[in-house]
Design a protein around this motif. Structure first.
Motif, short mmCIF file in Angstrom:
data_model
loop_
_atom_site.label_atom_id
_atom_site.label_comp_id
_atom_site.label_asym_id
_atom_site.label_seq_id
_atom_site.Cartn_x
_atom_site.Cartn_y
_atom_site.Cartn_z
N VAL A 256 0.88 -1.25 0.17
CA VAL A 256 0.02 0.10 -0.06
C VAL A 256 1.03 1.18 -0.16
O VAL A 256 0.41 2.39 -0.44
CB VAL A 256 -0.81 -0.11 1.12
CG1 VAL A 256 -0.18 0.02 2.52
CG2 VAL A 256 -2.16 0.91 1.07
N ASN A 257 2.04 1.15 0.70
CA ASN A 257 3.01 2.29 0.39
C ASN A 257 3.93 2.28 -0.48
O ASN A 257 4.95 3.08 -0.53
CB ASN A 257 3.66 2.27 1.97
CG ASN A 257 2.57 2.85 2.88
OD1 ASN A 257 1.58 3.65 2.68
ND2 ASN A 257 2.64 2.28 4.05
N TYR B 283 -0.93 -3.33 -5.42
CA TYR B 283 -1.71 -2.25 -5.37
C TYR B 283 -1.72 -1.24 -6.37
O TYR B 283 -0.72 -1.21 -7.02
CB TYR B 283 -1.44 -1.40 -3.98
CG TYR B 283 -1.92 -2.25 -2.76
CD1 TYR B 283 -2.94 -1.83 -2.06
CD2 TYR B 283 -1.29 -3.22 -2.21
CE1 TYR B 283 -3.58 -2.51 -0.62
CE2 TYR B 283 -1.60 -3.85 -1.02
CZ TYR B 283 -2.85 -3.35 -0.14
OH TYR B 283 -3.10 -4.06 0.83
N GLY C 269 -3.98 3.13 -3.47
CA GLY C 269 -3.80 2.27 -2.33
C GLY C 269 -4.72 1.14 -1.97
O GLY C 269 -5.25 0.87 -1.05
#
Length: 504
Positions: A431-432, A489, A493
């Motif tokens: 997600v990052n 992803y 996000g």
């Protein structure tokens, strides 16, 4: 949209309906049924009255808003109560939302057509939610709350869900009868329903005396308990007068369990459609959200879900006669204790999203609970459904879902290039965007899948299998609990959907 208003009156009676400067008239038919349709109206946050006059009788309904109504249906994860959800108590305490209205349909499996559902509209407030035991769907609440915030118009939610229910229970008999494979598990469920229906008269005849005996037992117990309470009250009075210890308050004697009616089996085919969906039609709805599938995770049936689920959606739309209204649903989350049918069911859901118009699927493989069939973290599920509605229904210009596989094409002999919907802004690992991509597998001619390296190339993924193997199939997140190793992803996000496809 035109708003249906309907009801019952004496046969052949004129009916007059008044609401928001509109007046509609009609006459009840020979069975006493009548219906009018109010002209389309803008959303209205000012409560108004609706008046229906039939002959000498007038009914007035107050505090009515005009807004967006969504049907929330499915099984236990849709029914998971707000009070039991992560952050649910805090959400209830802050739930002063007079423009959010909630209606929960009482469970009612039915073997014959019914005209009404049991329930009531409540204005969302902390007290109202607590009076109802915090029992409204958490997914539906978080979905509706976000729409309320983003649209700034009244939102109505109709909750019609039953724990443990399979998709066949929510399908009409006509839809199930059209299932193409007569030897399928889905078709067998219809046969089981018909057998139960054929024996219903005898079953009810056997049930009636059992129920009468139980009711007599309960009445006798209550009579005895009332007498015991009178005697106890006198004993307490005398004890106090003589300064003696007070006697213990008597408890009612136990009684046997109420005998279960034979037509109260929510897992039979069609019974929830008959009792909890058909009576709602033709209520004016914007669309439906759906969280179900766990009860169809069995051999054959998970694969058949790719046919039965679209048939249910199509049938509901046909019967509502509102066109292809939006149908948003939840793909099964991560759950380590599930069997392989869990992945097959997810794939059937993905195929439904791909083939049925005006559907959208919320991907949840990263927000479930590996050890709990009923994950408590329902807020992101409801909000991802709301995000889909905002983009697909209400016109927000944004990517509202994670990457969905579009195609797998060979690069040379040993590599594949994967393209995705919803990856236009870029893909990332985690997600990052930190870490290495995982969760990809390829199979050659022998059909045996093995781990594959994967790397991001713009909005595509390049997959490489073992040296010397020409990939014929590729799959991603093909496990009951693929997270966090399956970590694709998009830049928004949102996680990619599991898939299994043939290279073309």
């Amino acid at each position: 949209m035109p708003t249906p208003i309907w009801g019952k009156a004496a046969p052949g009676t004129p009916v007059n309906v008044r609401f928001a400067n509109q007046t509609k008239t009609t006459k009840s038919d020979q069975q006493g049924n009548w219906q009018v349709r109010l002209d389309p109206m803008p959303a209205n946050s000012s409560p108004a009255e609706l008046t229906v006059t039939s002959g000498s009788k007038t009914i007035t309904l107050a505090d009515i808003l005009v807004g967006e109504v969504w049907l929330c249906s499915g099984q236990s994860n849709m029914g998971h109560a707000l009070s039991r959800a992560t952050g649910g108590e805090e959400a209830i305490a802050a739930a002063n939302h007079p423009k959010l209205r909630l209606f929960r349909v009482k469970q009612n499996p039915a073997y014959s057509p019914v005209e009404n559902v049991e329930g009531e509209w409540i204005v969302c407030s902390p007290d109202a939610l607590r009076r109802n035991g915090g029992g409204f769907t958490a997914v539906g609440f978080f979905f509706g709350r976000q729409l309320l915030e983003k649209l700034d118009c009244p939102i109505g939610l109709i909750g019609s869900y039953v724990g443990g229910s399979n998709v066949e229970a929510w399908m009409s008999e006509e839809a199930l009868s059209a299932f193409p494979d007569r030897r399928s598990q889905t078709a067998r469920r219809l046969l089981n329903y018909k057998k139960a229906l054929d024996g219903m008269d005898q079953a009810m005849a056997e049930h009636t005396p059992k129920l009468a005996a139980w009711e007599a037992e309960l009445a006798a117990r209550n009579d005895t308990h009332r007498e015991d309470l009178k005697a106890w009250s006198e004993a307490v009075k005398k004890a106090r007068e003589s300064n003696q210890p007070l006697p213990t308050r008597p408890k009612p004697a136990a009684v046997s369990r109420r005998p279960l009616e034979p037509n109260r089996y929510p897992h039979h085919a069609t019974v929830l459609y008959r009792g909890m969906i058909e009576p709602l039609i033709p209520y004016g709805i914007r669309g439906a959200i759906w969280y179900q599938g766990e009860a169809n995770c069995y051999p054959k049936r998970a694969e058949e879900y790719a046919t039965s689920f679209p048939m249910m959606i199509t049938d509901w739309r046909k019967r509502w006669a509102q066109g292809d209204f939006p149908f948003l649903f939840v793909q099964l989350p991560n759950f380590a204790k599930a069997k392989e049918d869990w992945m097959t069911l997810r794939e059937s859901q993905r195929q439904t999203n791909e083939t049925v118009a005006n559907t959208a699927m919320a991907i949840t493989i990263d927000v479930g609970d590996p050890n709990d069939l009923h994950p408590a973290n329902k807020k992101p599920v409801g909000e991802r459904l709301a995000l889909l509605a905002r983009a697909h229904v209400y016109g927000e210009k944004r990517i509202a879902n994670g990457p969905l596989i579009k195609s797998a094409k060979p690069i040379g002999e040993e590599k594949l290039s994967l393209s995705f919907h919803n990856g236009e802004s870029g893909l990332q690992a985690g997600v990052n965007g930190i870490g290495k991509l995982g969760g990809f597998e390829v199979a050659g001619e022998d059909g045996q899948f093995a781990y594959a390296e994967a790397e991001i190339s713009g909005s595509q993924i390049i997959v490489s299998g073992k040296k010397g193997i020409v990939p014929k199939q590729v799959r991603y997140a093909w496990a009951t609990n693929p997270f966090p190793s399956a970590n694709l992803y998009n830049q928004e996000g949102l996680p990619a959907s599991p898939f299994s496809i043939i290279v073309n």
